[in-house]
Design an enzyme around this catalytic site. Structure first.
Site, PDB file in Angstrom:
ATOM      1  N   ARG A   1      -7.233  14.165 -14.116  1.00 16.69           N
ATOM      2  CA  ARG A   1      -6.109  14.835 -14.797  1.00 16.69           C
ATOM      3  C   ARG A   1      -5.645  13.778 -15.624  1.00 16.69           C
ATOM      4  O   ARG A   1      -5.082  14.165 -16.984  1.00 16.69           O
ATOM      5  CB  ARG A   1      -5.021  15.416 -14.007  1.00 16.69           C
ATOM      6  CG  ARG A   1      -3.963  16.311 -14.732  1.00 16.69           C
ATOM      7  CD  ARG A   1      -3.069  17.210 -13.953  1.00 16.69           C
ATOM      8  NE  ARG A   1      -3.673  18.447 -13.797  1.00 16.69           N
ATOM      9  CZ  ARG A   1      -3.569  19.511 -14.281  1.00 16.69           C
ATOM     10  NH1 ARG A   1      -2.955  19.456 -15.421  1.00 16.69           N
ATOM     11  NH2 ARG A   1      -4.363  20.663 -14.038  1.00 16.69           N
TER      12      ARG A   1
ATOM     13  N   GLU B   1       5.469  21.315 -13.716  1.00 10.11           N
ATOM     14  CA  GLU B   1       5.147  19.908 -13.971  1.00 10.11           C
ATOM     15  C   GLU B   1       5.357  19.279 -15.393  1.00 10.11           C
ATOM     16  O   GLU B   1       5.843  18.295 -15.635  1.00 10.11           O
ATOM     17  CB  GLU B   1       3.801  19.837 -13.547  1.00 10.11           C
ATOM     18  CG  GLU B   1       3.591  19.891 -11.973  1.00 10.11           C
ATOM     19  CD  GLU B   1       2.134  19.486 -11.806  1.00 10.11           C
ATOM     20  OE1 GLU B   1       1.545  18.329 -11.253  1.00 10.11           O
ATOM     21  OE2 GLU B   1       1.311  20.335 -12.180  1.00 10.11           O
TER      22      GLU B   1
END
Length: 782
Positions: A308, A721
């Site tokens: 990620r 997030e």
């Protein structure tokens, strides 16, 4: 749908009535569990003696690795993490023995009686040493687009550098805790403060040597998690389960705060090196990143986190020639793990710092350089991994936020302030976020649900997501009420339980509402179709009129009615007993899997994300250059949540995420000594943000009239997030203030977090470059 209902546990939180695992009443048979862990970062276990400890009054069991009936393993992906150390310890805090006694005091005394002989070995405690020794946890990974060599060669300017980003402690208010109750034969009930009940179930079954169908895991709520309970809650559950099985009595383990911080992994430290090419106008032509992370002593989720980070190393910017390489290094520290952002913050910090450097090299405002390099609307809109950036809201957010924050006016005022203040400097920065929503491991993008409608018209919703304070159950409650067309008080969301909804995925990747909301909707759609097919017959029998069509039945305002014949209506609650009398099933399972995504890890290409969430923040700081202290004067945030499922919850998540990110980029410094002992292991040595650290002027807005067009639940977007990375605006505003010390002629040396010490040293180095001899001695000594 009412999108401003209060958090479903708000009243219980405020009154203290919310029940967490440590609050659950248990019989007088309850035993307290304690974990005896390694005092060495790396050592061989030469011998140990448990006999004296086992003889102590009140002690019911002391276990070591050879006492585990199943597999001595709790690695979530790679099986490289023993439940109890066997022959060697790999970090301070690694579990070696388990104690069950009637009181915590008896556990502590028994631990003192355990005799262990260790042979200390040389540990690896930082990324640089691991790199020197070649201690990789796995092979490097690369994602590349364009021609990086040619791109750098043809650029008008090239800069190189490195950036270090620090670790971060999760600091959930409720520490790791599990309560295990023995059942018949091999059955066990596990109450675990876990983000991933199905994985906890699997690992507990593994260490016990039983089938998953013998283990039920349940969690009503967690007192915070932030990723720290995605995999590492499994440990406490496994340890408690082993003691429960050995004693045939209930066992609870709740880690003391200091022990929790010592034993568990953190956000990964990164060492980022880069080379970038750009032209006079600020257009970036090529970037070559190498991302190096500290994985700790075992893999945990480090490679998914690194992936990620690599996928977000571009953040919001189109770069035609782009290469990013990721290396995960093994150190003798607790295995690092998921934390809010999951690698995204580190990847974005690299590119945002790079853009700031380019702007300072060109003597331009970084805001303009950012805008010039944004992903385009119709062209220049393909990422380095091959996904098209669709429904791009970067330009709309930028334009609105620059105006609402009065960026240009404040920039001019700050320049005037800095020119007339020697020992205080202000800084200003705007940073964007483009965050991909979906698990990058494609098969994890699925969810299940189980919905019951009772004869009194009340509804019970079960789903696979977990509540950790983020408001997931509140959103699910709202979704269910809206889909059924009933009042919110008719819907209850139950505790998450593996015997009700099985084979679930972690509540992570900001996907809890997306996945579980759609699974709940799927179940409700089935129920509404059944009810509609039956209710037309009820209407026909009542009125003996023309037959109705189930497609015309609507569920609104606590009623069920025929849209073609508005006089045919019945209260929802009155209809449910009739459904039972007509033998209509009022229970349904739901399932959802995210469509139109796919990712090839080996090739580094595909469409890993269903969509992107966008946002931006402008932050202004005041820095005291004599002490390194900074004050966050104002932050303006504009964030894209699609059609908000719950505006109160979403704004809370945005502001909370920003403040947690603020801690990472400023005050939260994780330190170890030369033997691998954690120095910052308690609230008095680890500084999370307080009320004094939040912006003095905090303005948070949602991007209005911007529904998500890709088919998410009620056209919403994930929230949890992405806002954390908006705190990079504060970090770079501090750098901007430091730069003002030298009238922006010399770029400051900088790292993350920007603690008082980092700020002060950066100022001193900049002054030395300027040849300034007027620095007070006390400031130099700091």
């Amino acid at each position: 749908m009412s999108n401003s209902i209060a958090h479903e546990s708000a009243r219980l939180h405020v009154t203290g009535e919310a029940v967490y695992i440590d609050d659950m009443p248990v019989s007088d048979q309850l035993l307290i569990g304690r974990v005896v862990y390694s005092p060495h970062a790396r050592a061989r276990i030469k011998s140990f003696d448990l006999n004296e400890a086992k003889k102590m009054s009140g002690v019911h069991a002391i276990l070591c690795a050879k006492d585990i009936p199943g597999v001595n393993q709790m690695g979530p992906v790679v099986k490289d993490e023993p439940c109890l150390a066997d022959g060697e310890v790999m970090f301070v805090g690694q579990a070696v023995f388990l104690i069950a006694a009637e009181t915590n005091e008896q556990c502590i005394e028994a631990e003192r009686l355990i005799k262990v002989e260790y042979e200390p070995l040389e540990p690896v405690l930082d990324i640089e040493t691991a790199m020197e020794k070649g201690e990789l946890l796995g092979p490097p990974r690369t994602i590349e687009s364009g021609n990086i060599v040619e791109g750098l060669k043809t650029s008008q300017h090239v800069i190189k550098g490195e950036l270090k980003t620090g670790a971060q402690e999760h600091w959930y208010l409720e520490s790791q805790v599990a309560l295990c109750l023995p059942g018949e034969e091999d059955e066990m009930m596990v109450y675990s403060s876990t983000q991933h009940p199905s994985e906890t179930q699997a690992l507990v079954a593994g260490v016990l040597g039983v089938g998953k169908n013998q283990v039920v895991v349940e969690i009503r709520r967690m007192g915070g998690a932030f990723g720290g309970k995605e995999t590492q809650a499994n440990h406490t559950a496994c340890w408690a389960a082993l003691l429960c099985q050995a004693t045939k009595r209930p066992v609870k383990i709740r880690l003391f705060r200091d022990d929790d911080m010592i034993m568990t992994g953190k956000r990964h430290r990164f060492l980022i090196t880069y080379e970038a090419g750009f032209n006079d106008d600020g257009k970036i032509t090529a970037v070559n990143f190498e991302l190096n992370s500290d994985g700790g002593a075992a893999v945990d989720l480090s490679f998914a986190i690194m992936q990620r980070a690599m996928l977000h190393a571009d953040n919001a910017y189109f770069i035609p020639n782009f290469k990013v390489t990721g290396n995960v290094w093994k150190t003798n520290l607790p295995p690092n793990t998921a934390m809010r952002g999951f690698g995204g913050p580190q990847g974005m910090a690299g590119i945002e710092n790079l853009i700031d450097r380019i702007a300072r090299f060109l003597k331009k405002d970084p805001a303009g350089i950012r805008y010039k390099n944004f992903y385009g609307m119709d062209t220049d809109n393909i990422t380095h991994y091959g996904e098209v950036v669709e429904n791009n809201r970067l330009f709309a957010i930028y334009d609105r936020l620059m105006k609402s924050s009065e960026y240009e006016r404040r920039r001019n005022e700050i320049n005037e302030f800095n020119s007339s203040h020697e020992f205080q400097k202000k800084g200003l920065a705007i940073t964007p976020v483009k965050f991909g929503i979906s698990f990058t491991t494609t098969f994890l993008n699925q969810a299940g649900a189980l919905v019951h409608v009772y004869q009194d018209g009340t509804i019970l919703v079960n789903h696979g997501g977990t509540e950790m304070g983020q408001g997931l159950h509140t959103k699910i409650q709202g979704i269910a009420a809206a889909e059924f067309g009933v009042s919110i008080d008719k819907v209850k969301v139950s505790a998450t339980n593996t015997s009700k909804v099985a084979n679930t995925v972690a509540t992570a990747a900001s996907s809890g509402s997306d996945l579980n909301g759609m699974a709940v909707k799927n179940a409700i759609d089935k129920l509404k179709r059944r009810i509609a097919e039956a209710i037309v017959h009820v209407f026909n029998e009542r009125e003996n009129g023309a037959p109705g069509n189930p497609d015309d039945i609507r569920f609104e305002n606590d009623s069920i009615f025929d849209s073609k014949h508005p006089d045919r209506t019945i209260p929802f609650a009155e209809a449910m007993p009739l459904m039972f009398l007509n033998r209509v099933s009022l229970s349904a399972t739901g399932y959802y899997r995210t469509p139109d995504i796919g990712w090839d890890t080996k090739k580094g290409k595909g469409k890993p994300f269903f969509y992107y969430a966008f946002g931006m923040a402008v932050s202004e700081v005041l820095v005291d250059i004599l002490t390194g202290h900074h004050t966050l004067l104002r932050t303006d945030i504009l964030h894209d949540v699609g059609d908000s499922l719950n505006t109160r919850v979403d704004i809370g998540q945005i502001e909370g995420g920003f403040i947690q990110g603020l801690g990472w980029v400023t005050t939260e410094e994780v330190k170890w000594d030369e033997k691998g002992n954690l120095l910052s292991h308690s609230p008095d040595t680890y500084k999370i943000p307080s009320v004094q650290d939040i912006p003095k002027d905090f303005r948070t807005s949602l991007l209005r009239s911007a529904p998500n067009p890709v088919g998410t639940i009620r056209r919403s977007k994930a929230v949890a997030e992405p806002p954390l990375m908006l705190a990079l605006s504060t970090w770079l505003a501090i750098k901007d203030a430091i730069s003002a010390v030298g009238n922006h002629e010399i770029e400051p040396e900088f790292s993350l977090p920007a603690t008082n010490e980092v700020i002060l040293l950066s100022v001193e180095r900049l002054k030395k470059k300027l040849g300034d001899k007027k620095t007070p001695e006390f400031a130099t000594s700091k």
